[in-house]
Write a protein that holds these residues in place. Sequence first.
Motif, PDB file in Angstrom:
ATOM      1  N   GLN A  70       0.831  -1.195   0.000  1.00  0.00           N
ATOM      2  CA  GLN A  70       0.000   0.000   0.000  1.00  0.00           C
ATOM      3  C   GLN A  70       0.870   1.250   0.000  1.00  0.00           C
ATOM      4  O   GLN A  70       1.921   1.290   0.647  1.00  0.00           O
ATOM      5  CB  GLN A  70      -0.922   0.019   1.221  1.00  0.00           C
ATOM      6  CG  GLN A  70      -1.884  -1.157   1.295  1.00  0.00           C
ATOM      7  CD  GLN A  70      -2.747  -1.102   2.530  1.00  0.00           C
ATOM      8  OE1 GLN A  70      -2.755  -0.107   3.247  1.00  0.00           O
ATOM      9  NE2 GLN A  70      -3.488  -2.166   2.781  1.00  0.00           N
ATOM     10  N   ALA A  71       0.440   2.243  -0.758  1.00  0.00           N
ATOM     11  CA  ALA A  71       1.159   3.521  -0.766  1.00  0.00           C
ATOM     12  C   ALA A  71       1.014   4.187   0.591  1.00  0.00           C
ATOM     13  O   ALA A  71      -0.070   4.187   1.183  1.00  0.00           O
ATOM     14  CB  ALA A  71       0.600   4.432  -1.856  1.00  0.00           C
ATOM     15  N   PRO A  72       2.087   4.737   1.137  1.00  0.00           N
ATOM     16  CA  PRO A  72       1.997   5.373   2.459  1.00  0.00           C
ATOM     17  C   PRO A  72       1.149   6.631   2.411  1.00  0.00           C
ATOM     18  O   PRO A  72       1.065   7.317   1.385  1.00  0.00           O
ATOM     19  CB  PRO A  72       3.461   5.715   2.786  1.00  0.00           C
ATOM     20  CG  PRO A  72       4.118   5.845   1.449  1.00  0.00           C
ATOM     21  CD  PRO A  72       3.429   4.851   0.557  1.00  0.00           C
ATOM     22  N   GLU A  73       0.493   6.921   3.512  1.00  0.00           N
ATOM     23  CA  GLU A  73      -0.297   8.138   3.630  1.00  0.00           C
ATOM     24  C   GLU A  73       0.649   9.312   3.888  1.00  0.00           C
ATOM     25  O   GLU A  73       1.311   9.383   4.919  1.00  0.00           O
ATOM     26  CB  GLU A  73      -1.308   8.012   4.784  1.00  0.00           C
ATOM     27  CG  GLU A  73      -2.409   6.994   4.539  1.00  0.00           C
ATOM     28  CD  GLU A  73      -3.381   7.462   3.464  1.00  0.00           C
ATOM     29  OE1 GLU A  73      -3.417   8.678   3.181  1.00  0.00           O
ATOM     30  OE2 GLU A  73      -4.085   6.616   2.897  1.00  0.00           O
ATOM     31  N   LEU A  74       0.719  10.217   2.898  1.00  0.00           N
ATOM     32  CA  LEU A  74       1.653  11.333   3.008  1.00  0.00           C
ATOM     33  C   LEU A  74       1.319  12.239   4.192  1.00  0.00           C
ATOM     34  O   LEU A  74       2.211  12.755   4.868  1.00  0.00           O
ATOM     35  CB  LEU A  74       1.650  12.139   1.708  1.00  0.00           C
ATOM     36  CG  LEU A  74       2.160  11.386   0.474  1.00  0.00           C
ATOM     37  CD1 LEU A  74       2.126  12.293  -0.747  1.00  0.00           C
ATOM     38  CD2 LEU A  74       3.570  10.873   0.694  1.00  0.00           C
TER      39      LEU A  74
END
Length: 362
Positions: free
Chosen positions: A251-255
Amino acid sequence: MQMPKFRKITTDGHPAYRFELNGKTYEANRFASGAGAWNVDLIDGKKRTTVVSGKDTRTAAVAVIVDTPQAKTAQLDKLTDDVAQMNADADELHADMRVLGSEANKLRTEIAEWGAKVDALTTRTAADFPKGTRVMSPEGRLGTVNGVDIGRVTLPGHSNYGREYVGVNWDAIKGDMGANRRSRPFVDELSLVALLESPRVGERVTYAVGRRTVNATVTRRTNDAGQVGVVDDGDQTGTVRYVSPALLTVQAPELDELHSAALYENRLRNELLAAAAPGEPCKHGFRLRPGAKLSIRCEFGHEYGVFGDEGPIDRADCAVRAANDAARYAAEDDGDTTYEVAIICPEHEEQRAVTCEECYAA
């Protein structure tokens, strides 16, 4: 049409213009035409065209030359020559492409021959398939070398005499019911499969269980079977499941979360640094005055601002000086406004560097 450059001359007492067009030199004059008309002559005198005078006789002179049948014929001849030249260039290019294509085919044949020779000289052995190696069968089934069941056919006269084999635990496929998951294929029938980079511990992943998508967190590194351990969200027992990296989607990290965490860590670190050395002078040689507070460390190369309710109201190249100014503003304001010292964004001077709305805008 681009106008040529005219040079005013006098012919037998009459006004005239000389100009060049399409590599030829012309003269326009009123000497022999009477009122209201101009003559346009080549310098060699072999060609003459009468031009009716208008608001701009020079423009009319050029227009007549360009629009004459002779001029149009010359333009068509030039276009014909250009097209013929382009066709000749195209034929030459096609010939070159055919030669290059023939050379490319010859080179491909040579590469294939060399490849066959290299393969013959570098036949794989069981040593090329250590434990944990991912392989694929001729039918396309994936598996992992288990490190056991390694051997060579040593029976003289056998059709497979001299061939080596390794033990492989095959990945489960739909309908196998647990059978046919272990065999000893010959190494010359196996293809090496490049391993995917395994997710790191702490990364968030998803994987499919039937029709359901499961969110999980990686908690164990890759084991001997090439699988990583994950703990599913909501699993209060903390059971670790080992899953192949090929089945996981990172999963793409939450910026926003990363940014908030970085801000918190930065603030905590600066508070600890400030508390560790109270009253010591900063790198610029200044000390905090009584009542002044500073939550960041004073460094060279930054511009610090005293931020009130609306952007910075004062600036300094020293955080301690800015903190002393903030304390003075707070005393004069009777506590109605909270003043804070922060590094000014180098790109947007009205914003704090760590929370710049422009730099961190989505």
